[in-house]
Design a protein around this motif. Structure first.
Motif, PDB file in Angstrom:
ATOM      1  N   ASP A 294      -5.053 -15.539  13.836  1.00 18.60           N
ATOM      2  CA  ASP A 294      -4.105 -14.537  13.976  1.00 18.60           C
ATOM      3  C   ASP A 294      -3.834 -14.014  15.332  1.00 18.60           C
ATOM      4  O   ASP A 294      -2.640 -13.890  15.878  1.00 18.60           O
ATOM      5  CB  ASP A 294      -4.275 -13.094  12.925  1.00 18.60           C
ATOM      6  CG  ASP A 294      -4.204 -13.495  11.456  1.00 18.60           C
ATOM      7  OD1 ASP A 294      -3.464 -14.327  11.156  1.00 18.60           O
ATOM      8  OD2 ASP A 294      -4.464 -12.657  10.825  1.00 18.60           O
ATOM      9  N   GLN A 297      -2.182 -16.951  17.052  1.00 19.47           N
ATOM     10  CA  GLN A 297      -0.783 -17.106  16.844  1.00 19.47           C
ATOM     11  C   GLN A 297      -0.092 -16.172  17.717  1.00 19.47           C
ATOM     12  O   GLN A 297       1.040 -16.455  18.047  1.00 19.47           O
ATOM     13  CB  GLN A 297      -0.562 -16.856  15.327  1.00 19.47           C
ATOM     14  CG  GLN A 297      -1.027 -17.883  14.405  1.00 19.47           C
ATOM     15  CD  GLN A 297      -0.148 -19.042  13.990  1.00 19.47           C
ATOM     16  OE1 GLN A 297       0.674 -19.358  14.699  1.00 19.47           O
ATOM     17  NE2 GLN A 297      -0.685 -19.860  12.947  1.00 19.47           N
ATOM     18  N   GLN A 310       6.475 -24.237  16.440  1.00 17.11           N
ATOM     19  CA  GLN A 310       6.152 -24.578  15.098  1.00 17.11           C
ATOM     20  C   GLN A 310       5.043 -25.472  14.948  1.00 17.11           C
ATOM     21  O   GLN A 310       4.196 -25.137  14.282  1.00 17.11           O
ATOM     22  CB  GLN A 310       7.436 -25.216  14.277  1.00 17.11           C
ATOM     23  CG  GLN A 310       7.085 -25.305  12.935  1.00 17.11           C
ATOM     24  CD  GLN A 310       8.507 -26.102  12.118  1.00 17.11           C
ATOM     25  OE1 GLN A 310       9.345 -26.674  12.837  1.00 17.11           O
ATOM     26  NE2 GLN A 310       8.411 -26.006  10.603  1.00 17.11           N
ATOM     27  N   ARG A 313       1.791 -23.452  15.665  1.00 18.87           N
ATOM     28  CA  ARG A 313       1.488 -22.663  14.417  1.00 18.87           C
ATOM     29  C   ARG A 313       0.944 -23.371  13.484  1.00 18.87           C
ATOM     30  O   ARG A 313       0.097 -23.149  12.895  1.00 18.87           O
ATOM     31  CB  ARG A 313       2.752 -21.935  14.219  1.00 18.87           C
ATOM     32  CG  ARG A 313       3.295 -20.943  15.227  1.00 18.87           C
ATOM     33  CD  ARG A 313       4.385 -20.090  14.440  1.00 18.87           C
ATOM     34  NE  ARG A 313       4.864 -19.057  15.362  1.00 18.87           N
ATOM     35  CZ  ARG A 313       6.163 -18.919  16.026  1.00 18.87           C
ATOM     36  NH1 ARG A 313       6.814 -20.184  15.798  1.00 18.87           N
ATOM     37  NH2 ARG A 313       6.373 -18.315  16.935  1.00 18.87           N
ATOM     38  N   GLN A 314       1.471 -24.817  13.354  1.00 20.22           N
ATOM     39  CA  GLN A 314       0.966 -25.456  12.177  1.00 20.22           C
ATOM     40  C   GLN A 314      -0.347 -26.010  12.624  1.00 20.22           C
ATOM     41  O   GLN A 314      -1.172 -26.212  11.735  1.00 20.22           O
ATOM     42  CB  GLN A 314       1.861 -26.738  11.888  1.00 20.22           C
ATOM     43  CG  GLN A 314       3.342 -26.067  11.198  1.00 20.22           C
ATOM     44  CD  GLN A 314       4.365 -27.346  10.926  1.00 20.22           C
ATOM     45  OE1 GLN A 314       4.445 -28.245  11.978  1.00 20.22           O
ATOM     46  NE2 GLN A 314       5.308 -27.239  10.109  1.00 20.22           N
ATOM     47  N   GLU A 317      -2.941 -23.501  11.561  1.00 24.07           N
ATOM     48  CA  GLU A 317      -3.423 -23.454  10.061  1.00 24.07           C
ATOM     49  C   GLU A 317      -4.110 -24.741   9.841  1.00 24.07           C
ATOM     50  O   GLU A 317      -4.672 -24.595   8.803  1.00 24.07           O
ATOM     51  CB  GLU A 317      -1.706 -23.232   9.365  1.00 24.07           C
ATOM     52  CG  GLU A 317      -1.093 -21.917   9.451  1.00 24.07           C
ATOM     53  CD  GLU A 317      -2.034 -20.940   9.016  1.00 24.07           C
ATOM     54  OE1 GLU A 317      -2.411 -21.084   7.849  1.00 24.07           O
ATOM     55  OE2 GLU A 317      -2.339 -19.975   9.652  1.00 24.07           O
TER      56      GLU A 317
END
Length: 324
Positions: A294, A297, A310, A313-314, A317
């Protein structure tokens, strides 16, 4: 969970250029090096580090020849450290294939690692950045320091999250941090972007190590390693450390000390694995990992290219949710 192929789509051409340069630098007339480098190319991982270099470069600017050379330098340094790690751990396998140590023995493996380190310095210099050469040299020292710190804890009777994270910072987080920092710097990024990427990489690298640690307690993982493998190598990781610090009995602590000294039996290691699971060590580590992700991000600026944002961020994850 998004695959790395999806994550790397915005940098597809740049990643192809990286692979071409990486393969060229491992070509050699020496028959032993030719075989060893061929094995390294066959057993390459997911390319998470070069992908991070290239995404960070696109976040801050554009990928250029200097960025590609830095990405190759970092991957060579990382690969060299793995070759040497396999000698230290006497490992016969690396990513499911025979290690250089198993193929040629420790003496040759050390020399192959030295060759890779030398090629890493060559490509660092080819980036035409004195900062990059300095950072890469410092990283080599940091990785070695982290490994030595871990080895020196065999006689320690202390169980500490702080000591654990200090080793993670040196052995894993520092590498991811430099990947992102170098990419942003060589792409011509402004200071705030370079600093953001540096911290983003560090936090993501910490997540990477925590996820690796969780695998050691999960019999269903796809890593190819049995549960308790870290403990067989004398390593106490966060799931067990948390369990020991919150619910550990004197008997369990003595078992953990025998793990550090490579004296624990298979039955004792299996018991410690169960204890970590049943005492909330896995959930605690997942929660810590989510906290780091977190924070990573939150560093990303919404004003940047949407496709790169994107993918970054991916990327985080993927690190958190990967199953191998």
């Amino acid at each position: 969970m998004d695959s790395l192929a999806t994550i790397s789509r915005p940098i597809k051409k740049e990643l192809q250029a990286f692979n071409s340069l990486f393969e060229r630098t491992l070509r050699h007339d020496n028959p032993i090096l030719r075989l060893a480098c061929g094995q390294i190319l066959q057993s390459r991982g997911k390319q998470m580090r070069p992908i991070l270099v290239l995404l960070a470069a696109r976040y801050a600017g554009a990928v250029n020849a200097d960025v590609l050379n830095a990405a190759v330098a970092l991957e060579l340094l990382h690969t060299a450290s793995l070759v040497h790690d396999d000698v230290i751990d006497e490992s016969d396998l690396r990513r499911g294939k025979r290690s250089i140590n198993a193929m040629f023995g420790g003496k040759v493996a050390v020399l192959v690692g030295d060759f890779l380190f030398s090629r890493a310095l060559y490509h660092a210099a080819a980036s035409r950045s004195a900062e990059v050469v300095d950072w890469l040299s410092q990283l080599g020292q940091t990785l070695s320091d982290g490994e030595l710190q871990q080895l020196s804890r065999t006689e320690s009777t202390e169980f500490s999250e702080e000591a654990y994270y200090a080793i993670v910072e040196k052995k894993t987080s520092s590498l991811f941090s430099l990947c992102a920092r170098m990419g942003a710097h060589l792409a011509g990024g402004l200071a705030p972007d370079v600093l953001a990427m540096r911290e983003f990489g560090s936090l993501t690298g910490t997540c990477f190590q925590l996820r690796d640690d969780i695998f050691d307690y999960d019999a269903s993982n796809n890593t190819g390693k049995p549960t308790g493998n870290d403990m067989k190598e004398g390593k106490l990781t966060l799931p067990l450390l948390h369990a020991l610090l919150t619910q550990g009995t004197g008997e369990l602590r003595q078992m953990a000390l025998r793990v550090r000294q490579a004296e624990a039996s298979d039955e004792e290691i299996a018991r410690l694995v169960r204890f970590a699971r049943e005492s909330g060590g896995i959930d605690y580590t997942f929660s810590a990992m989510r906290g780091f992700s977190d924070r990573a991000q939150a560093l990303l600026s919404p004003s940047k290219d949407a496709a790169i944002l994107q993918s970054l961020r991916q990327y985080v994850e993927f690190v958190v949710q990967r199953d191998a």
